[in-house]
Enzyme design. Structure first.
Site, mmCIF file in Angstrom:
data_model
loop_
_atom_site.group_PDB
_atom_site.id
_atom_site.type_symbol
_atom_site.label_atom_id
_atom_site.label_comp_id
_atom_site.label_asym_id
_atom_site.label_seq_id
_atom_site.Cartn_x
_atom_site.Cartn_y
_atom_site.Cartn_z
ATOM 1 N N MET A 47 0.840 -1.195 0.000
ATOM 2 C CA MET A 47 0.000 0.000 0.000
ATOM 3 C C MET A 47 0.874 1.244 0.000
ATOM 4 O O MET A 47 1.822 1.342 0.777
ATOM 5 C CB MET A 47 -0.919 -0.024 1.229
ATOM 6 N N HIS A 69 6.624 -0.062 -7.660
ATOM 7 C CA HIS A 69 5.226 0.301 -7.896
ATOM 8 C C HIS A 69 4.720 1.253 -6.815
ATOM 9 O O HIS A 69 4.152 2.306 -7.114
ATOM 10 C CB HIS A 69 4.377 -0.969 -7.925
ATOM 11 N N GLU A 70 4.927 0.894 -5.556
ATOM 12 C CA GLU A 70 4.406 1.737 -4.478
ATOM 13 C C GLU A 70 5.135 3.071 -4.420
ATOM 14 O O GLU A 70 4.524 4.108 -4.129
ATOM 15 C CB GLU A 70 4.497 1.008 -3.134
#
Length: 876
Positions: free
Chosen positions: A269, A303-304
């Site tokens: 996340m 990605h995060e």
């Protein structure tokens, strides 16, 4: 359910009545409860046209409201309306300060949304709507606020207290407690809020940005896992540098933190400044981590981090726009991984996911556009369509505009919308404005579901030297969308003459991108002396299914001569698929099968070729999976697919035994472990050769696998050898190796997950009984999503011949697990339902049994919104 849940529609979107400019939170963490104080500084939204606006705060039935004040005045219960999930206030002043006190129970929160406990550590997961499990708040992405967060807890049990932004204050409290205050200066939606409290250690590094700012980098984990964090740290620094070089994006806070959490519904996340990661996506050590997991860590860390701009600084206006941040960021992380490793191999791997899983999603009851029109539970739309297909749509924009104009468009997008919550339309508009290109027809990709299908035919006139390609596009009906308009599809092609030479096309290049915009188009190429073999959909330039009547000899020709790595691999897949489908169609138990010699010849040529990228050799020689063969079938014959694939593998192994052994020995070299691309390629090819050899069921190859297991100094080789033996006929040896493996690694949760998965995916008879036994094993924890995925998901999705047992036992087993998980963790329950939702692909008897399993879930009692939506759409 007591009443059918409400469907939320994109067309009903309205701006928020009130904006929250600043949010101040105070958490008092105790073992039996947590108290949350929230102070919201709000004002009337000037864009709201309502004459009598209401402030709707979202909550949850498990959030207990203790007090509510406006501008210091305590409100009576008659001054607000509280329902199960909302708290509504009216007649508010233009500006106000709303103060609430609530009580929650993270210690009993098994849904793992909002604030919960993971192995004794407090942590949060607020995307998509978890924040409403913490306190009453206008929990929607277009309400962006600056946050100041104070956390108080017992110092001995929770020495580390983290939240978003920068640390601004700390101190001691009474009774052995302490507190810290974090401040995030950048406005963000509530889904990006994060909190962690626990007994954690960390590794530290720093990064100097292009403008000369020093950023402190911290990765937190339990003390026993500190030796598994270095690779994630190096991946983070590479990602920070790449984003500066490729997109001109610099990090904006003074500190960047990652925390490893074992109980987590997702992968990771991107919470602003404080990323919370599933341990499987951050911990990496050669002894405990496979090559695939190393690459996953690198990709997910990137990605995060990339979300800091494509998701945080510019976020989505509403959840229908989810692919705005996820599709764009998946494209960015895929390009990063391609630059760090082998671009062709990365492309092949991503296409494999698209063709096997996302295309199946497009063809199922949950099919939806990358910008859906409606949903019941947004958690159900964290899908391959949103992420992977969304990334392919962004990739097509990149293909159509070219890298320079795409960068110009992304710069404009970030500059124009920094600090805003926007839509997919805003992204495309920025690309149009920066490039001058008209993408109006291209927008169909955002609102039309399904996988477009291209039928290609050709014609050559030797007298005129003209070669014609005729391309027809169509898209099958999907739920709620019977008819589709034509897509704008970039089709990259090449033409190869009979000698294997690539013909020059547009601007003298070997590859030309054709713009498909009509239902049928003809493309002409002149000046040819002989009919070429077309190389179609180079680089997988669009997420489509393409059919062209290649002969098997032409596919072998492309395997030998195509300069496009993806098309070379695709030709090998097509050749194997064509041969295997013919065998599947004619399959009868106990009937002798015969393999087309051309597949053996083609594979032999690849094995004998000098100088080929070993990673690509491994990909080319990997047979199409049972899942892919099932996706291609109109009606899935599970048993025939399984038996035919095993036959083809054994026949290839017997014919190429000497070469396979030679390649195995060449790649089985003693060297210090490295996660670099060339070392991964060697191990990949070595273990692929071993998989073919052990299928021959010879003792000598069993001994080879056991020797590899015994001497392995890395988890890739050890896990591969164990899996091959466990899935083989050598049962006694398998049991001994499984016992040894568990004894060695019982203290490493992620390694134990591998041990569970190897057994759950074993295709031999009796798999369900083995799975049920594993669920009684001390290593299994029914509340841990990673354990659930390692056993239940692996069995149902990666062991088709056993999950689809003719008696329906696999279906009943999954239904029973869903019924239990529906109460415990609805997100995981709804995601695990997927194998049952594909019932229309199977023969009538299996359809009947799958429907019965779905109906048993539907009729079990009160369903969560997550499960209700999937069940209702599947049975519609």
């Amino acid at each position: 359910m007591s009443q059918e849940p409400k469907v939320i529609y994109l067309k009903d979107y309205q701006v928020p009545s009130y904006l929250i400019e600043a949010t101040e939170l105070r958490f008092e963490l105790f073992e039996q409860e947590t108290r949350v104080s929230a102070e919201l500084r709000g004002r009337r939204n000037p864009e709201c046209k309502s004459q009598a606006p209401e402030l709707v705060l979202f909550g949850h039935e498990e959030v207990e409201l203790l007090s509510l004040k406006i501008d210091g005045r305590t409100l009576a219960e008659s001054e607000y309306q509280q329902q199960a999930e909302t708290l509504t206030l009216s007649s508010l002043p233009e500006q106000f300060v709303l103060h609430s006190e609530t009580r929650i129970h993270p210690e009993s929160n098994t849904a793992l949304e909002g604030l919960y406990k993971s192995d004794g550590m407090f942590c949060t997961q607020c995307e998509a709507e978890g924040f409403r499990r913490i306190t009453f708040f206008p929990d929607r992405p277009d309400v962006m606020s600056v946050y100041r967060t104070t956390i108080e807890a017992d110092r001995d049990n929770y020495p580390v207290l983290l939240s978003n932004g920068n640390l601004v204050a700390s101190g001691e409290a009474e009774n052995g407690r302490h507190w810290v205050t974090w401040e995030d200066p950048f406005p963000k939606p509530s889904y990006l809020f994060a909190l962690v409290a626990g007994d954690l250690q960390y590794i530290e590094d720093s990064y100097t940005t292009l403008s000369g700012r020093d950023v402190r980098l911290l990765i937190y984990a339990e003390e026993k896992d500190l030796d598994k964090l270095d690779y994630a740290m190096q991946s983070l620094k590479k990602a920070m540098q790449w984003d500066e070089e490729v997109y001109g994006r610099e990090y904006d806070l003074d500190i960047y933190m990652i925390v490893a959490v074992d109980f987590f519904n997702m992968g990771a996340m991107e919470n602003k400044g404080l990323n919370i990661f599933n341990t499987s996506c951050v911990l990496a050590n050669p002894k405990t981590t496979t090559d695939a997991a190393f690459q996953r860590v690198e990709g997910v860390v990137a990605h995060e981090y990339f979300h800091n701009w494509s998701g945080n600084r510019v976020t989505c206006r509403d959840w229908f726009q989810l692919s705005l941040k996820e599709g764009f960021t998946v494209f960015r992380d895929a390009e990063f991984s391609a630059d760090m490793n082998s671009r062709t191999v990365k492309r092949v791997e991503d296409v494999g996911v698209m063709r096997t899983a996302q295309f199946a999603e497009d063809a199922g009851p949950m099919a939806h556009p990358i910008r859906p029109d409606s949903f019941i539970e947004i958690s159900n739309f964290y899908t391959l369509t949103i992420y992977e297909k969304g990334a392919e749509v962004v990739r097509m924009v990149h293909t159509l505009l070219g890298p320079e104009l795409f960068r110009k468009g992304s710069d404009l997008y970030f500059e124009r919308h920094d600090g805003q919550a926007v839509t997919t339309e805003d992204f495309i508009q920025a690309m149009e404005d920066a490039s001058g290109r008209d993408l109006s027809q291209f927008r169909a990709w955002y609102h039309q579901a399904g996988t477009p299908q291209l039928e290609v035919s050709d014609q050559f006139d030797p007298e005129s030297g003209e070669y014609q390609l005729t391309v027809r596009q169509s898209c099958p009906p999907t739920p709620g969308q019977e008819k589709k308009t034509a897509f704008h599809i970039p089709l990259a092609i090449g033409l190869i003459d009979p000698s294997g030479a690539e013909l020059p096309l547009a601007e003298g290049q070997g590859t030309q991108v054709l713009n498909l915009t009509e239902t049928e188009q003809v493309f002409c190429f002149t000046g040819l002396s002989q009919k070429p073999v077309p190389s179609l959909l180079r680089g997988f330039s669009a997420p489509v299914k393409l059919s062209y009547p290649y002969t098997r000899d032409e596919l072998m020709f492309l395997m030998a001569h195509d300069s496009d790595g993806f098309c070379r691999w695709d030709a090998a897949q097509k050749l194997a698929v064509d041969i295997m489908q013919e065998l599947i169609a004619a399959y009868k138990p106990d009937q002798t099968m015969q393999l087309d010699e051309r597949l053996i010849t083609a594979y032999r040529a690849v094995l004998e070729a000098e100088g080929l990228d070993q990673a690509m050799v491994s990909k080319v020689l990997s047979l199409p999976s049972e899942a892919y063969l099932s996706e291609l079938a109109e009606v899935v014959d599970v048993d025939a697919i399984h038996q035919v694939r095993n036959f083809v593998r054994r026949t290839l192994a017997a014919a190429l035994e000497t070469l396979l052994l030679q390649r195995y020995q060449e790649t089985d070299i003693a060297e210090e472990y490295s996660p670099e691309a060339d070392a991964i390629a060697r191990r990949s090819l070595k273990n692929l050769c071993l998989s073919y050899l052990i299928s021959l069921e010879k003792e000598e190859y069993l001994e080879l696998a056991k020797a590899q297991y015994a001497k392995a100094d890395n988890m890739t080789d050890m896990q591969a050898a164990l899996s091959l033996v466990v899935h083989s006929v050598f049962a006694a040896d398998a049991e001994a190796m499984l016992a040894d493996f568990y004894e060695r690694w019982s203290g490493e949760s992620l390694v134990v997950n591998l041990w569970l998965s190897i057994q759950a995916s074993d295709p031999k008879p009796g798999a369900l009984q083995r799975v049920e036994a594993l669920m009684q094993h001390p290593a299994f924890d029914a509340k841990n999503p990673n354990k659930l995925r390692s056993v239940i998901s692996v069995f149902c999705a990666q062991n088709p011949v056993n999950f689809h047992a003719a008696d329906g036992s696999g279906y009943r087993f999954l239904a029973q697990q869903i019924i239990q998980l529906n109460k415990q963790n609805p997100q995981i329950a709804s995601r695990m339902l997927t194998p049952l939702t594909r019932w229309k692909k199977f023969p009538q008897q299996r359809q009947k049994l799958m429907i019965e399993a779905l109906e048993s879930v539907r009729d079990c009692g009160e369903l969560s919104k997550d499960v209700f939506e999937v069940i209702s759409k599947s049975l519609a």
